[in-house]
Design a protein around this motif. Sequence first.
Motif, PDB file in Angstrom:
ATOM      1  N   ILE A 231       0.670  -1.270  -0.281  1.00 22.75           N
ATOM      2  CA  ILE A 231      -0.086   0.258  -0.114  1.00 22.75           C
ATOM      3  C   ILE A 231       1.109   1.311   0.142  1.00 22.75           C
ATOM      4  N   LYS A 232       1.784   1.355   0.439  1.00 20.74           N
ATOM      5  CA  LYS A 232       3.041   2.302   0.858  1.00 20.74           C
ATOM      6  C   LYS A 232       3.725   2.688  -0.222  1.00 20.74           C
ATOM      7  N   ALA A 233       3.790   1.204  -1.453  1.00 18.67           N
ATOM      8  CA  ALA A 233       5.086   1.745  -2.569  1.00 18.67           C
ATOM      9  C   ALA A 233       4.124   2.731  -3.493  1.00 18.67           C
ATOM     10  N   ALA A 234       2.526   1.837  -3.386  1.00 17.13           N
ATOM     11  CA  ALA A 234       1.394   2.488  -4.367  1.00 17.13           C
ATOM     12  C   ALA A 234       1.120   3.847  -3.895  1.00 17.13           C
ATOM     13  N   ALA A 235       0.962   3.884  -3.001  1.00 16.24           N
ATOM     14  CA  ALA A 235       0.464   5.592  -2.656  1.00 16.24           C
ATOM     15  C   ALA A 235       1.834   6.416  -3.030  1.00 16.24           C
ATOM     16  N   ILE A 239       1.633   9.434  -5.079  1.00 13.50           N
ATOM     17  CA  ILE A 239       2.032  10.407  -5.293  1.00 13.50           C
ATOM     18  C   ILE A 239       2.712  11.430  -6.421  1.00 13.50           C
ATOM     19  N   ASP A 240       4.096  10.688  -6.384  1.00 15.04           N
ATOM     20  CA  ASP A 240       4.923  11.055  -7.211  1.00 15.04           C
ATOM     21  C   ASP A 240       4.556  11.357  -8.372  1.00 15.04           C
ATOM     22  N   LEU A 241       3.517  10.490  -8.985  1.00 24.43           N
ATOM     23  CA  LEU A 241       2.726  11.212 -10.545  1.00 24.43           C
ATOM     24  C   LEU A 241       2.050  12.306 -10.356  1.00 24.43           C
ATOM     25  N   ILE A 242       1.037  12.204  -9.627  1.00 18.19           N
ATOM     26  CA  ILE A 242       0.810  13.891  -9.114  1.00 18.19           C
ATOM     27  C   ILE A 242       1.659  15.357  -9.341  1.00 18.19           C
ATOM     28  N   ILE A 243       2.456  14.688  -8.530  1.00 26.01           N
ATOM     29  CA  ILE A 243       3.564  15.993  -8.281  1.00 26.01           C
ATOM     30  C   ILE A 243       4.851  16.437 -10.007  1.00 26.01           C
ATOM     31  N   LYS A 244       5.075  15.063 -11.376  1.00 25.84           N
ATOM     32  CA  LYS A 244       5.495  14.946 -12.123  1.00 25.84           C
ATOM     33  C   LYS A 244       4.133  15.237 -13.633  1.00 25.84           C
ATOM     34  N   GLU A 245       2.856  15.121 -13.354  1.00 19.62           N
ATOM     35  CA  GLU A 245       2.255  15.109 -14.185  1.00 19.62           C
ATOM     36  C   GLU A 245       1.514  16.417 -13.983  1.00 19.62           C
ATOM     37  N   LEU A 274       2.855   8.926   5.688  1.00 22.39           N
ATOM     38  CA  LEU A 274       3.131   9.675   4.050  1.00 22.39           C
ATOM     39  C   LEU A 274       2.129  11.365   3.855  1.00 22.39           C
ATOM     40  N   VAL A 275       1.577  11.106   4.824  1.00 21.04           N
ATOM     41  CA  VAL A 275       0.828  13.244   4.773  1.00 21.04           C
ATOM     42  C   VAL A 275       1.943  14.002   4.024  1.00 21.04           C
ATOM     43  N   MET A 276       2.907  13.918   4.709  1.00 24.87           N
ATOM     44  CA  MET A 276       4.022  14.789   4.243  1.00 24.87           C
ATOM     45  C   MET A 276       4.778  14.794   3.242  1.00 24.87           C
ATOM     46  N   ASP A 277       4.697  13.516   2.497  1.00 31.57           N
ATOM     47  CA  ASP A 277       4.429  13.959   0.699  1.00 31.57           C
ATOM     48  C   ASP A 277       2.734  14.035   0.244  1.00 31.57           C
ATOM     49  N   ILE A 278       2.361  13.841   0.598  1.00 28.93           N
ATOM     50  CA  ILE A 278       0.425  14.746   0.146  1.00 28.93           C
ATOM     51  C   ILE A 278       0.988  16.249   0.096  1.00 28.93           C
ATOM     52  N   ALA A 297      -5.702  15.599   3.457  1.00 29.83           N
ATOM     53  CA  ALA A 297      -4.210  15.723   4.442  1.00 29.83           C
ATOM     54  C   ALA A 297      -5.525  16.039   5.846  1.00 29.83           C
ATOM     55  N   LEU A 298      -6.362  16.586   6.211  1.00 25.64           N
ATOM     56  CA  LEU A 298      -6.871  16.698   6.960  1.00 25.64           C
ATOM     57  C   LEU A 298      -7.648  15.246   7.862  1.00 25.64           C
ATOM     58  N   ASP A 299      -7.551  14.313   7.186  1.00 20.71           N
ATOM     59  CA  ASP A 299      -8.860  13.698   7.182  1.00 20.71           C
ATOM     60  C   ASP A 299      -7.642  12.206   7.790  1.00 20.71           C
ATOM     61  N   LEU A 300      -6.552  12.789   7.022  1.00 17.50           N
ATOM     62  CA  LEU A 300      -5.509  11.462   7.370  1.00 17.50           C
ATOM     63  C   LEU A 300      -4.386  11.780   8.389  1.00 17.50           C
ATOM     64  N   VAL A 301      -4.409  13.655   8.909  1.00 17.66           N
ATOM     65  CA  VAL A 301      -3.285  14.173   9.740  1.00 17.66           C
ATOM     66  C   VAL A 301      -3.925  13.210  11.445  1.00 17.66           C
ATOM     67  N   SER A 302      -2.697  13.130  12.197  1.00 15.95           N
ATOM     68  CA  SER A 302      -2.788  12.471  13.950  1.00 15.95           C
ATOM     69  C   SER A 302      -1.964  13.491  14.658  1.00 15.95           C
ATOM     70  N   SER A 303      -1.502  12.626  15.849  1.00 13.37           N
ATOM     71  CA  SER A 303      -0.894  13.466  16.675  1.00 13.37           C
ATOM     72  C   SER A 303       0.080  13.344  16.526  1.00 13.37           C
ATOM     73  N   ARG A 304       1.182  12.163  15.735  1.00 14.36           N
ATOM     74  CA  ARG A 304       2.326  12.304  15.263  1.00 14.36           C
ATOM     75  C   ARG A 304       2.172  13.105  13.889  1.00 14.36           C
ATOM     76  N   ASN A 305       1.935  13.583  13.441  1.00 18.04           N
ATOM     77  CA  ASN A 305       2.383  14.221  12.250  1.00 18.04           C
ATOM     78  C   ASN A 305       2.036  15.863  12.482  1.00 18.04           C
TER      79      ASN A 305
END
Length: 906
Positions: A231-235, A239-245, A274-278, A297-305
Amino acid sequence: MILNGEKLPGLLMTIIRFVLPLQDHTIKKLLLVFWEIVPKTTPDGKLLQEMILVCDAYRKDLQHPNEFIRGSTLRFLCKLKEAELLEPLMPAIRACLEHRHSYVRRNAVLAIYTIYRNFEHLIPDAPELIHDFLVNEKDASCKRNAFMMLIHADQDRALDYLSTCIDQVQTFGDILQLVIVELIYKVCHANPSERARFIRCIYNLLQSSSPAVKYEAAGTLVTLSSAPTAIKAAAQCYIDLIIKESDNNVKLIVLDRLIELKEHPAHERVLQDLVMDILRVLSTPDLEVRKKTLQLALDLVSSRNVEELVIVLKKEVIKTNNVTEHEDTDKYRQLLVRTLHSCSVRFPDMAANVIPVLMEFLSDNNEAAAADVLEFVREAIQRFDNLRLLIVEKMLEVFHAIKTVKIYRGALWILGEYCSTKEDIQSVMTEVRRSLGEIPIVESEIKKEAGDLKPEEEVTVGPTQKLVTEMGTYATQSALSSSRPAKKEEDRPPLRGFLLDGDFFVAASLATTLTKIALRYVALVQEKKKQNSFIAEAMLLMATILHVGKSSLPKKPITDDDVDRISLCLKVLSECSPLMNDIFNKECRQSLSHMLSAKLEEEKLSQKKESEKRNVTVQPDDPISFMQLTAKNEMNSKEDQFQLSLLAAMGTTQRKEAADPLASKLNKVTQLTGFSDPVYAEAYVHVNQYDIVLDVLVVNQTSDTLQNCTLELATLGDLKLVEKPSPLTLAPHDFANIKANVKVASTENGIIFGNIVYDVSGAASDRNCVVLSDIHIDIMDYIQPASCTDAEFRQMWAEFEWENKVTVNTNIIDLNEYLQHILKSTNMKCLTPEKALSGYCGFMAANLYARSIFGEDALANVSIEKPIHLGPDASVTGHIRIRAKSQGMALSLGDKINLSQKKTSL
């Protein structure tokens, strides 16, 4: 003519004799089209004798030295459905597999594939032949076609080939890689035990240089494995696709895939890392992409990040201040402010870091962004006691720089409500005096008007002019004039400027603030002299404002409501009763507290509903599915992603129509002519976003042959017919289907009307015509429920110029039931909270909102009541006001409400 059913028997031999021998490439290409459509058999189904000559000509073309002629002939053979014609050509087709040019070889593969699929007996060894061809082939397009054939004709051979070259997959061309991804997906979908064998290959394809391959590989990886690393590799790949396209549409599609991943509870935890990458996606200038990214990002945010997220957002906010103003910059700033607001509410520890940065924007020219900051500050100061001193201090710093009256009012209220120390109260009074300028206002303004030279006025000396007197002597005149600078308005202190512009609502707000801080000052300071001095100063400010309001100086005079409010505040200060002290200093804050807690409760409720939707509940007696024990045919019951995406692209997404009979296809069939008409017609109307496909069934009910039977259509509204349907010939009692495409440009009710014209074979009369009944296109196919803030709703309500007022005329007797009926009929969403609608008082007001797929907004305000004096069975009465940017939208929605107001008895 041949397509329309005309018989041209003498033409065939003429073409064979005079046209077929020609070597011109264009004529050869036209001949291919001709041979494709020309009837090749006699009425009893036997092959025409002349076709033997044609077959021989094409055998020669397959051995022609020119690769274009060979290739185009091979493409033509893919469309032939007569085995007798193909059989003599088989050796020549096989020979083309070894041609020097790749164009010929790849078309030869396609020809072999279609022949094998349609007539397996003609080339039974095709899979073996193509497998050998694939092993030795070097060209990417040829390999792709050959591999594609093996996937569909002999999957085991395709897997054998893939197994031999699985380590070289990364070196293949992107077209071949895409086919390999499809094969792996299909194999693992049908046989899960093969996953381990191919998953490494999919991982490798995530590093492909082609964006299409990366996208498909990531999608396949997610369906094959739910392991966190996969899942991490796919995500990460997404993200790379979004940034490069560079294409925004691609960005939005890939973002949607990330959001789909997030919906799965098991994957959410992986994506949180991966929030910071997003957030790197925020470098995209497009507002829609940024909006989706911030929401994700808001949906994924947690106390860790959350800390890192806030730092990035703060940098983005500061960046928006430095960029040259773009139309989306203000909206982006608003989005950032709202995201930071949500973060601070969910993670209170972050509020102290966020507030100082955001409060700088209270002095922003963009009122919407400043209003969002103010709303955030108001909530923060009420919720977080430890931040009150910091917020008040920062508010006093930026108070003098606030430019818009609405923000000024809000800031005054916050300062009046939360200043609790003697020093802060004095500071507020100082700022108010500074903002009002010299008092009394009326006298100082009259002095300015009278022309008493002030420091800001300038003396200008004009050019001296020589005049001749009556006695003939010269007299010199000096032109001395005093003039005010042009920027008089801007030089005024802010509050004074608001008052002279005629905005006295801010004066009423100021009077309330002064009353609050004066009452608090009296409680804090024991010296009677200081108490009286402070109250007197507050009363003087109110009195001078009343004086200004009644004078002729402001552009608009003070309203009676504002006079009453200021007079009440003067009375309260003159009496200083404990009851008034409680009302001003306690009740106001309690009201805010109640409102915020209701809002928080509502948000929690909506979040709970969302999480309940996402959480997959498993009952105690549900069967457990073991992958290893699942039969192959059971595995096929899962949806094939490639098939689904193909159907979606074709606009024929399979819906579960059987479950809901109202949504079935039969319900969308419209009868166009009567049963007694010579031609019967009915249409199935399929709406697919921007296209409407009309599938018209035409039945010849006569015993005559109808020639040139043409469906003529015209449209009314924002509809456009893409192409005119071609005429056809109908045999006696025959039927045919005609398809017509209509493009939709905007959301409004459209009408398609027309007729069917035809000639009767052998009759000398004029053309016959059958008029069709109208097809009405329903606006509801384009409207979807949406949500917006109250401020946005009010702003749109003020901006939209088209209004349609619909009078309520219904047999429903319950207010809430009527509202639900309207929501269901119009596809709109009710923005008024559930709590505001609960209870019963015989009256109801609610705001509704929807957005069309074309991005058009539709607003509605429902104002209804139950006339109690007419008894319990009285129907609901009232009005619904609809506002929209376009006239069509407002009228169409009004028509829809009018049609569906009454509840039909089942």
